[in-house]
Design a protein around this motif. Sequence first.
Motif, PDB file in Angstrom:
ATOM      1  N   SER A 195      21.350  -4.633  11.111  1.00 19.14           N
ATOM      2  CA  SER A 195      22.403  -5.616  10.432  1.00 19.14           C
ATOM      3  C   SER A 195      22.092  -6.794  10.451  1.00 19.14           C
TER       4      SER A 195
ATOM      5  N   LEU B 138      24.080   1.000  27.944  1.00 22.96           N
ATOM      6  CA  LEU B 138      24.312   0.935  26.318  1.00 22.96           C
ATOM      7  C   LEU B 138      25.448  -0.603  26.064  1.00 22.96           C
ATOM      8  N   SER B 139      26.742  -0.517  27.353  1.00 21.43           N
ATOM      9  CA  SER B 139      26.820  -1.651  27.012  1.00 21.43           C
ATOM     10  C   SER B 139      26.339  -2.902  26.911  1.00 21.43           C
TER      11      SER B 139
ATOM     12  N   LEU C  22      21.143  -0.486  15.248  1.00 21.91           N
ATOM     13  CA  LEU C  22      21.295  -1.384  14.771  1.00 21.91           C
ATOM     14  C   LEU C  22      21.125  -2.924  14.167  1.00 21.91           C
TER      15      LEU C  22
ATOM     16  N   LEU D  88      25.005  -7.779  21.769  1.00 20.37           N
ATOM     17  CA  LEU D  88      24.681  -8.469  20.931  1.00 20.37           C
ATOM     18  C   LEU D  88      26.112  -8.297  19.492  1.00 20.37           C
TER      19      LEU D  88
ATOM     20  N   ASN E  69      25.022  -4.110  23.793  1.00 19.85           N
ATOM     21  CA  ASN E  69      26.014  -4.063  23.213  1.00 19.85           C
ATOM     22  C   ASN E  69      26.685  -5.083  22.794  1.00 19.85           C
TER      23      ASN E  69
ATOM     24  N   LEU F 205      24.432   0.741   9.119  1.00 22.04           N
ATOM     25  CA  LEU F 205      23.927   1.866   7.124  1.00 22.04           C
ATOM     26  C   LEU F 205      23.842   1.314   6.658  1.00 22.04           C
TER      27      LEU F 205
ATOM     28  N   ASP G 219      26.832  -0.422  32.129  1.00 20.37           N
ATOM     29  CA  ASP G 219      25.752   0.476  32.258  1.00 20.37           C
ATOM     30  C   ASP G 219      24.703   0.042  30.578  1.00 20.37           C
TER      31      ASP G 219
ATOM     32  N   GLU H  98      19.439   3.464  21.332  1.00 16.44           N
ATOM     33  CA  GLU H  98      20.264   3.998  19.960  1.00 16.44           C
ATOM     34  C   GLU H  98      20.304   2.891  19.609  1.00 16.44           C
ATOM     35  N   THR H  99      20.574   1.435  20.271  1.00 18.76           N
ATOM     36  CA  THR H  99      21.015   0.508  19.402  1.00 18.76           C
ATOM     37  C   THR H  99      20.094  -0.620  19.069  1.00 18.76           C
TER      38      THR H  99
END
Lengths: 585, 287
Positions: free
Chosen positions: A290, A252-253, A286, A259, A256, A435, A250, A282-283
């Motif tokens: 990062s 999302l995968s 990040l 990434l 990532n 974070l 998908d 969502e990513t």
Amino acid sequence: MMQDLNWAIGGEAGDGIDSTGKIFAQALSRAGRHVFTSKDFASRIRGGYTAYKIRSSTDRVESVVDRLDILVALTQRTIDENLDELHEDSVIIYDGERTEMEDVDIPEEMIGLAVPLRSLAKDAGGTIMQNTVALGAACEVANFPIENLDSALDKKFGAKGEAIVENNKEAARLGQEYVQEEYDYDFEYDVETTDNDYVLLNGDEAIGMGAIAAGCRFYSGYPITPATNVMEYLTGRIEHFGGTVMQAEDELSAINMALGAARAGARSMTATSGPGIDLMTETFGLIAQSETPLVICDVMRSGPSTGMPTKQEQGDLNMTLYGGHGEIPRFVVAPTNVAECFHKTVEAFNFAEKYQTPVFLLADLAMAVTEQTFSPEEFDMDSVEIERGNIVDEDDIEAWTDEKDRFQPHFPTADGISPRAFPGTKGGAHMSTGLEHNALGRRTEDTEIRVEQVDKRNRKVETAQEEEDWSPREFGDEDADTLVISWGSNEGPMREALDFLEEDDVSVRFLSVPYIFPRPDLTEDIESADTVIVVECNETGQFANVLEHDALTRVERINKYNGIRFKADELADDIKAKLGQEVEA
Amino acid sequence: MSSEVRFTDFKSDKQPTWCPGCGDFGTMNGMMKALAETGNSPDDTFVVAGIGCSGKIGTFMHSYAIHGVHGRALPVGTGVKLANPDLEVMVAGGDGDGYSIGVGHFIHAVRRNVDMSYVVMDNRIYGLTKGQASPTSREDFETSTTPEGPQQPPVNPLALALSAGATFIAQSFSTDAQRHAEIVQKAIEHDGFGFVNVFSPCVTFNDVDTYDYFRDSIVDLADEGHDPHDYEAAKEKILDASKEYQGVIYQDEDSVPYSELHGIEGNMSEIPDGAPEDAMDLVREFY
């Protein structure tokens, strides 16, 4: 003598419309003619009306127009759908022996050529070649040397063996001869050839080619119209350069995985369309937090939700500019034509690594599926420069470690750009996270460090704003009182609209903007014009809003959101109407 | 790779913030020990974690690491490993991370069989959000969001893995330090996707699946004479809900990792300063 030729083939999806159209486009291109293609297609595998249209000229063509000279109609609907574009000298080629086409309705003043496509194809070796028979017939009507078609057939079917190539050539000859023998018309078309060498490709392919040229080695994606061609292009090619394509489960995968590869040091990309961008959102944070270099390509289609998946729109600008929770430093680059898809992809990879940010490559369906001719020199590989930014190795890593010899990947440098250690670099082991973190990459809620890191990340954008050239592409009359601004694939039709406008003594300055963020400051250009018109394929004027915000003034808008890209003649009329001029009905 | 690496080299100078007595201490120590035993160093190791208590592991360990978004650790690990096969990639997750939000990625990571290890700290509860049911919580386990229990059967991660074509399935208990480290080491050494589900008790929110419970009920497969190469025997153990097994449950010795199957080798971070030498061929294709 007529230079322009507007040709189309239409029928049901599954009739081989696309590949037949591509063969004819290649034949024209190989004959040294410029080609610009467009597709009407439905979101289904079989059935439903589908058409492939070609505009061709010895001059460069940048757009479609409302005109069809030769139409290969495999269904009655093909004729009905295109009535507006047909004119009194249009020639319609159809198979009069097919039951459903026996009583075909050819508009009175037009020429209908009933060519037994299927039975001639059978004579040549198989009914599957009926479209090739039609191409042969079209060559005769256009007075276009059929040898050019042979060359395109060689390319298309060469891998399938000589017999198939020869059968197709024979099928084309039978189509040509049938028209010669059965119809004693003196067609008005006389399509000239030149010695020019052109390449013919679409935006998705140009993005894929740009990615390889830029050193992209990892691509992960999930199939979605109209971005899938990027993935299909890279599959089977990227391996040759030591890379790989991964079809993820998908989006999302997909993002990532990309990434992960980027953090391992690979130039990495994913491509999708609006619904996929939603899932990837969502990513985004990040990636930015990062400080991972990643190119995310959004080939826009008509939304919202599943919208019209096979139709044009430029509705995702806000999504790429603002998508994601919190505030995310990012770049948004929007190529303006097929060749620029190549160049901007290369640039996107450089921006991503130099500034360690997500870079959105914002393309659109009209550009992605449009084949266009270019001189091969426009894809000059020697001019490709790869800038990897601030990468530290074992020798200079000490300069970036703290008193305890810990590497500081988020050290707050003056230009905001961090030192980057690829995993495997001795002494560089560190943690990356979404974070908020300190210079070491470790979580913190310290208020001062929070502000320091946010400022550091945004400083990268400021550095880029100063160091890079964000100029728009400029066309038309630089002294004109009317300023038209567009982004994305509107550049082509707008450039041709300038010619139509010039014929009517309407003088226009045109800026085509490839950078959405950072972007050029157009305040002075906007202030110095009497009328400013922003042209875009969406309803709300997303780019117009941004420019109004920048320049603190109102601009005029021309918005098209019916799913079809701008046509040059239509756009010229729209501009005249905005300027209060009369437009012929 | 150096034989002088000690497991403490993988320790960060940051003290873990897990609750005192948390099973994750033992889980992490075993991971570090297994990495050192297999000859890896912090500089050639990449640890990927998602969200939750387990997600903090990257901070407490010393290596290249990323703390990603919830449930997406496996795709990140896949990208890292394929881009640089020289790296030892270890993905760490929790039961919520891996079997709830990330369960789709789990299934596909298993079938993809990329050569990395996946260690799941399974405490059968959501700890960091303070005690809600997780996918592996018992049917009658009362929590703040399921006052009468989830009333759904728990996910059996081992069965999911087996049905997806796993080439290595193991289970361990975090406090059985030596055995746990040994099992993770086998996962690392496996040529393909090495999956270890670790009983890693939550001392704060789970008063059912406790250390005592596991100590009393765990059955070591080594003591049972289980042959991990016997698929049928593995299937039987995995579907046996009456016992908590420890050990390597299934291993396919013929496993061919993804990279090998797809001819991916070499470090993708190394690229020329310009377009590849034969890049003009890409343009000529469009004649």
